[in-house]
Motif scaffolding. Structure first.
Motif, PDB file in Angstrom:
ATOM      1  N   PHE A 120      -1.349  -1.496  -2.571  1.00 43.49           N
ATOM      2  CA  PHE A 120      -0.329  -0.569  -2.112  1.00 43.49           C
ATOM      3  C   PHE A 120      -0.564  -0.166  -0.655  1.00 43.49           C
ATOM      4  O   PHE A 120       0.349  -0.241   0.188  1.00 43.49           O
ATOM      5  CB  PHE A 120      -0.325   0.663  -3.019  1.00 43.49           C
ATOM      6  N   GLN A 121      -1.794   0.242  -0.319  1.00 47.30           N
ATOM      7  CA  GLN A 121      -2.071   0.706   1.034  1.00 47.30           C
ATOM      8  C   GLN A 121      -2.099  -0.433   2.039  1.00 47.30           C
ATOM      9  O   GLN A 121      -1.767  -0.245   3.216  1.00 47.30           O
ATOM     10  CB  GLN A 121      -3.393   1.476   1.061  1.00 47.30           C
ATOM     11  N   CYS A 122      -2.446  -1.627   1.574  1.00 47.20           N
ATOM     12  CA  CYS A 122      -2.390  -2.787   2.463  1.00 47.20           C
ATOM     13  C   CYS A 122      -0.929  -3.092   2.842  1.00 47.20           C
ATOM     14  O   CYS A 122      -0.625  -3.470   3.988  1.00 47.20           O
ATOM     15  CB  CYS A 122      -3.021  -3.997   1.795  1.00 47.20           C
ATOM     16  N   GLY A 123      -0.034  -2.903   1.867  1.00 47.86           N
ATOM     17  CA  GLY A 123       1.388  -3.077   2.163  1.00 47.86           C
ATOM     18  C   GLY A 123       1.880  -2.049   3.165  1.00 47.86           C
ATOM     19  O   GLY A 123       2.719  -2.358   4.029  1.00 47.86           O
ATOM     20  N   VAL A 124       1.341  -0.820   3.103  1.00 43.28           N
ATOM     21  CA  VAL A 124       1.740   0.223   4.051  1.00 43.28           C
ATOM     22  C   VAL A 124       1.349  -0.174   5.465  1.00 43.28           C
ATOM     23  O   VAL A 124       2.149  -0.043   6.421  1.00 43.28           O
ATOM     24  CB  VAL A 124       1.101   1.568   3.665  1.00 43.28           C
ATOM     25  N   SER A 125       0.100  -0.664   5.654  1.00 49.01           N
ATOM     26  CA  SER A 125      -0.360  -1.056   7.000  1.00 49.01           C
ATOM     27  C   SER A 125       0.473  -2.216   7.536  1.00 49.01           C
ATOM     28  O   SER A 125       0.820  -2.261   8.737  1.00 49.01           O
ATOM     29  CB  SER A 125      -1.840  -1.434   6.953  1.00 49.01           C
ATOM     30  N   ASN A 126       0.805  -3.178   6.664  1.00 51.91           N
ATOM     31  CA  ASN A 126       1.650  -4.287   7.101  1.00 51.91           C
ATOM     32  C   ASN A 126       3.044  -3.794   7.491  1.00 51.91           C
ATOM     33  O   ASN A 126       3.642  -4.283   8.472  1.00 51.91           O
ATOM     34  CB  ASN A 126       1.760  -5.338   5.992  1.00 51.91           C
ATOM     35  N   ALA A 147       5.092  -9.516   4.512  1.00 52.49           N
ATOM     36  CA  ALA A 147       3.748  -9.316   3.964  1.00 52.49           C
ATOM     37  C   ALA A 147       3.675  -7.986   3.214  1.00 52.49           C
ATOM     38  O   ALA A 147       3.015  -7.883   2.168  1.00 52.49           O
ATOM     39  CB  ALA A 147       2.719  -9.352   5.085  1.00 52.49           C
ATOM     40  N   ALA A 148       4.381  -6.987   3.728  1.00 53.66           N
ATOM     41  CA  ALA A 148       4.387  -5.692   3.052  1.00 53.66           C
ATOM     42  C   ALA A 148       5.057  -5.819   1.678  1.00 53.66           C
ATOM     43  O   ALA A 148       4.560  -5.267   0.680  1.00 53.66           O
ATOM     44  CB  ALA A 148       5.122  -4.669   3.908  1.00 53.66           C
ATOM     45  N   TYR A 149       6.182  -6.547   1.642  1.00 49.85           N
ATOM     46  CA  TYR A 149       6.869  -6.739   0.364  1.00 49.85           C
ATOM     47  C   TYR A 149       5.953  -7.424  -0.652  1.00 49.85           C
ATOM     48  O   TYR A 149       5.917  -7.040  -1.838  1.00 49.85           O
ATOM     49  CB  TYR A 149       8.144  -7.565   0.566  1.00 49.85           C
ATOM     50  N   ALA A 150       5.190  -8.426  -0.216  1.00 49.36           N
ATOM     51  CA  ALA A 150       4.296  -9.144  -1.129  1.00 49.36           C
ATOM     52  C   ALA A 150       3.200  -8.219  -1.676  1.00 49.36           C
ATOM     53  O   ALA A 150       2.869  -8.277  -2.862  1.00 49.36           O
ATOM     54  CB  ALA A 150       3.680 -10.339  -0.401  1.00 49.36           C
ATOM     55  N   LYS A 151       2.658  -7.371  -0.831  1.00 52.95           N
ATOM     56  CA  LYS A 151       1.593  -6.466  -1.294  1.00 52.95           C
ATOM     57  C   LYS A 151       2.155  -5.401  -2.251  1.00 52.95           C
ATOM     58  O   LYS A 151       1.509  -5.051  -3.241  1.00 52.95           O
ATOM     59  CB  LYS A 151       0.921  -5.794  -0.101  1.00 52.95           C
ATOM     60  N   PHE A 152       3.378  -4.916  -1.975  1.00 53.32           N
ATOM     61  CA  PHE A 152       3.970  -3.948  -2.889  1.00 53.32           C
ATOM     62  C   PHE A 152       4.304  -4.592  -4.234  1.00 53.32           C
ATOM     63  O   PHE A 152       4.212  -3.937  -5.279  1.00 53.32           O
ATOM     64  CB  PHE A 152       5.231  -3.337  -2.263  1.00 53.32           C
ATOM     65  N   GLN A 153       4.659  -5.858  -4.178  1.00 47.62           N
ATOM     66  CA  GLN A 153       4.923  -6.590  -5.412  1.00 47.62           C
ATOM     67  C   GLN A 153       3.646  -6.698  -6.255  1.00 47.62           C
ATOM     68  O   GLN A 153       3.672  -6.519  -7.477  1.00 47.62           O
ATOM     69  CB  GLN A 153       5.468  -7.983  -5.084  1.00 47.62           C
ATOM     70  N   ASP A 154       2.524  -6.970  -5.602  1.00 49.88           N
ATOM     71  CA  ASP A 154       1.244  -7.050  -6.316  1.00 49.88           C
ATOM     72  C   ASP A 154       0.853  -5.684  -6.886  1.00 49.88           C
ATOM     73  O   ASP A 154       0.341  -5.592  -8.012  1.00 49.88           O
ATOM     74  CB  ASP A 154       0.146  -7.540  -5.374  1.00 49.88           C
ATOM     75  N   ALA A 155       1.088  -4.640  -6.115  1.00 51.57           N
ATOM     76  CA  ALA A 155       0.746  -3.301  -6.598  1.00 51.57           C
ATOM     77  C   ALA A 155       1.556  -2.947  -7.842  1.00 51.57           C
ATOM     78  O   ALA A 155       1.016  -2.380  -8.811  1.00 51.57           O
ATOM     79  CB  ALA A 155       1.008  -2.273  -5.495  1.00 51.57           C
ATOM     80  N   TYR A 156       2.860  -3.281  -7.829  1.00 51.18           N
ATOM     81  CA  TYR A 156       3.678  -2.991  -9.001  1.00 51.18           C
ATOM     82  C   TYR A 156       3.239  -3.827 -10.198  1.00 51.18           C
ATOM     83  O   TYR A 156       3.277  -3.352 -11.342  1.00 51.18           O
ATOM     84  CB  TYR A 156       5.155  -3.250  -8.680  1.00 51.18           C
ATOM     85  N   LEU A 157       2.795  -5.050  -9.955  1.00 52.11           N
ATOM     86  CA  LEU A 157       2.332  -5.920 -11.035  1.00 52.11           C
ATOM     87  C   LEU A 157       1.109  -5.321 -11.724  1.00 52.11           C
ATOM     88  O   LEU A 157       1.016  -5.321 -12.955  1.00 52.11           O
ATOM     89  CB  LEU A 157       2.015  -7.311 -10.473  1.00 52.11           C
ATOM     90  N   TYR A 158       0.166  -4.795 -10.903  1.00 51.94           N
ATOM     91  CA  TYR A 158      -1.086  -4.280 -11.480  1.00 51.94           C
ATOM     92  C   TYR A 158      -0.974  -2.828 -11.937  1.00 51.94           C
ATOM     93  O   TYR A 158      -1.967  -2.262 -12.403  1.00 51.94           O
ATOM     94  CB  TYR A 158      -2.227  -4.442 -10.470  1.00 51.94           C
ATOM     95  N   LEU A 159       0.226  -2.243 -11.841  1.00 53.81           N
ATOM     96  CA  LEU A 159       0.475  -1.005 -12.567  1.00 53.81           C
ATOM     97  C   LEU A 159       0.569  -1.264 -14.066  1.00 53.81           C
ATOM     98  O   LEU A 159       0.408  -0.340 -14.865  1.00 53.81           O
ATOM     99  CB  LEU A 159       1.771  -0.343 -12.082  1.00 53.81           C
ATOM    100  N   ARG A 160       0.863  -2.517 -14.407  1.00 50.37           N
ATOM    101  CA  ARG A 160       0.892  -2.998 -15.797  1.00 50.37           C
ATOM    102  C   ARG A 160       1.824  -2.140 -16.679  1.00 50.37           C
ATOM    103  O   ARG A 160       1.502  -1.790 -17.809  1.00 50.37           O
ATOM    104  CB  ARG A 160      -0.523  -3.012 -16.390  1.00 50.37           C
ATOM    105  N   GLY A 161       2.999  -1.827 -16.108  1.00 55.18           N
ATOM    106  CA  GLY A 161       4.018  -1.119 -16.890  1.00 55.18           C
ATOM    107  C   GLY A 161       3.824   0.380 -16.981  1.00 55.18           C
ATOM    108  O   GLY A 161       4.613   1.059 -17.658  1.00 55.18           O
ATOM    109  N   ASN A 162       2.809   0.938 -16.340  1.00 55.06           N
ATOM    110  CA  ASN A 162       2.566   2.377 -16.387  1.00 55.06           C
ATOM    111  C   ASN A 162       3.429   3.097 -15.347  1.00 55.06           C
ATOM    112  O   ASN A 162       3.713   2.559 -14.271  1.00 55.06           O
ATOM    113  CB  ASN A 162       1.087   2.681 -16.122  1.00 55.06           C
ATOM    114  N   ARG A 163       3.787   4.350 -15.651  1.00 52.56           N
ATOM    115  CA  ARG A 163       4.565   5.139 -14.703  1.00 52.56           C
ATOM    116  C   ARG A 163       3.695   5.618 -13.539  1.00 52.56           C
ATOM    117  O   ARG A 163       4.209   5.870 -12.451  1.00 52.56           O
ATOM    118  CB  ARG A 163       5.184   6.348 -15.407  1.00 52.56           C
ATOM    119  N   PHE A 164       2.400   5.715 -13.764  1.00 53.21           N
ATOM    120  CA  PHE A 164       1.475   6.100 -12.690  1.00 53.21           C
ATOM    121  C   PHE A 164       0.044   5.735 -13.109  1.00 53.21           C
ATOM    122  O   PHE A 164      -0.240   5.522 -14.302  1.00 53.21           O
ATOM    123  CB  PHE A 164       1.570   7.602 -12.381  1.00 53.21           C
ATOM    124  N   ILE A 165      -0.813   5.688 -12.119  1.00 51.69           N
ATOM    125  CA  ILE A 165      -2.263   5.511 -12.328  1.00 51.69           C
ATOM    126  C   ILE A 165      -2.967   6.674 -11.633  1.00 51.69           C
ATOM    127  O   ILE A 165      -2.754   6.908 -10.436  1.00 51.69           O
ATOM    128  CB  ILE A 165      -2.777   4.173 -11.760  1.00 51.69           C
TER     129      ILE A 165
END
Length: 333
Positions: A76-82, A90-108
């Motif tokens: 998530f934060q890597c996407g912010v810096s990009n 590149a930011a879109y790709a990092k945000f996509q990875d962050a959403y993937l590793y939320l694993r369906g949760n509303r928050f971590i």
């Protein structure tokens, strides 16, 4: 706790204190000494992002996700810096990875791991949708609409404004400045050096006898083994023998007295001499033992027996062998 872990915790704590004082270079230098975990690497990325060095921040966020591929906060934060560098793809790709590793949760909630921050799915979707809008993709609006449905806190009200303005000049959600991973408080307390014994104190008494204290048994042993220290029993060896005999002396006193006095004939021996004739004085002297003191009563009875034996010898002399032979020869004639 291993020594290496204690050292790392102390360095970690020192780096956080330097960061709180805005000594960012010192904090980064300290963190670089223990930069072998995803948490420390994420901290360094957040510090670099705080001072505007996003290239270095991206490098450390990527290193953190290489160690822990499930670390959604680092993606998530890597996407912010990009995004702040204008690298929207590149930011879109990092945000996509962050959403993937939320694993369906509303928050971590990362607070249990030492980071006081909650990563919400609404924020990840908002950043991903905004990146697509900056890339010119209208489908980014669908991410914004989904983010509005998953709003959790008051700060998420900005999502409605972005949808109304269809992107406009808004920026992305980010981890707040000053939020870093902290070590466990319990482990940090255990890493501190503890003085269980305390500091030694010198206590001086007002009297010479109060200078030091020791066990009574040790004191008695020293008194018995020290020749210069005279005990009550040993002091009687220089006393008057007649004064000692007047009472009932103990074993030690009796032994000391009789060793120093001159041995002479006892009154009972003189009496036996007068009645029974000259006798050997040595035969009436019994050995002196410390545990069996001589008393006048104990000497009287053996001496009277010896006196009776002497009288019997005088009244009934035993004939010699020659006399007996002569008597037999005369009777035979």
């Amino acid at each position: 706790m291993p020594l290496r872990l204690k050292t790392e915790l102390n360095i970690w704590d020192s780096a956080l204190k330097a960061y709180d004082k805005q000594n960012f270079s010192t904090s980064l230098e300290l963190f670089s000494q223990i930069a072998d975990s995803s948490k420390i690497l994420t901290n360094m990325g957040l510090i670099y992002a705080t001072i505007g060095k996003h290239e270095a921040a991206i490098e450390h966020f990527n290193a953190a996700t290489n160690l822990d591929k499930f670390l959604a906060i680092a993606y998530f934060q890597c996407g912010v810096s990009n995004f702040l560098l204008g690298r929207y793809d590149a930011a879109y790709a990092k945000f996509q990875d962050a959403y993937l590793y939320l694993r369906g949760n509303r928050f971590i909630n990362y607070e249990q791991l030492g980071l006081k921050f909650k990563l919400f799915s609404a924020e990840v979707l908002f950043n991903r949708g905004l990146s697509q809008l900056y890339l010119g993709y209208a489908k980014g609006m669908s991410d914004l609409e989904q983010a509005r449905k998953e709003k959790e806190v008051i700060g998420h009200e900005v999502i409605d404004d972005v949808i109304r303005d269809r992107g406009g000049q808004y920026t992305v959600f980010s981890v707040p400045v000053g939020v870093l991973y902290h070590p466990s408080e319990k482990k940090l307390r255990n890493s501190k050096v503890k003085d269980y014994l305390g500091k030694a104190k010198l206590v001086i008494g007002s009297d010479l006898d109060d200078i030091y204290r020791e066990f009574s048994g040790v004191t008695e042993l020293k008194q018995n083994s020290d020749p210069s220290t005279s005990s009550p029993l040993e002091s009687t060896s220089n006393a008057d023998p007649k004064a000692s005999l007047s009472g009932t002396p103990d074993r030690g006193a009796t032994a000391s007295i009789f060793r120093t006095r001159s041995i002479g004939p006892s009154p009972t021996t003189e009496r036996s001499k007068t009645i029974n004739g000259p006798l050997s004085t040595a035969s009436h002297l019994s050995p002196i033992f410390p545990h069996r003191p001589r008393t006048p009563g104990s000497d009287a009875q053996p001496q009277s027996r010896q006196g009776r034996a002497a009288r019997f010898t005088c009244l009934f002399p035993v004939p010699s062998l020659a006399t007996m032979c002569c008597s037999i020869h005369r009777s035979s004639e």
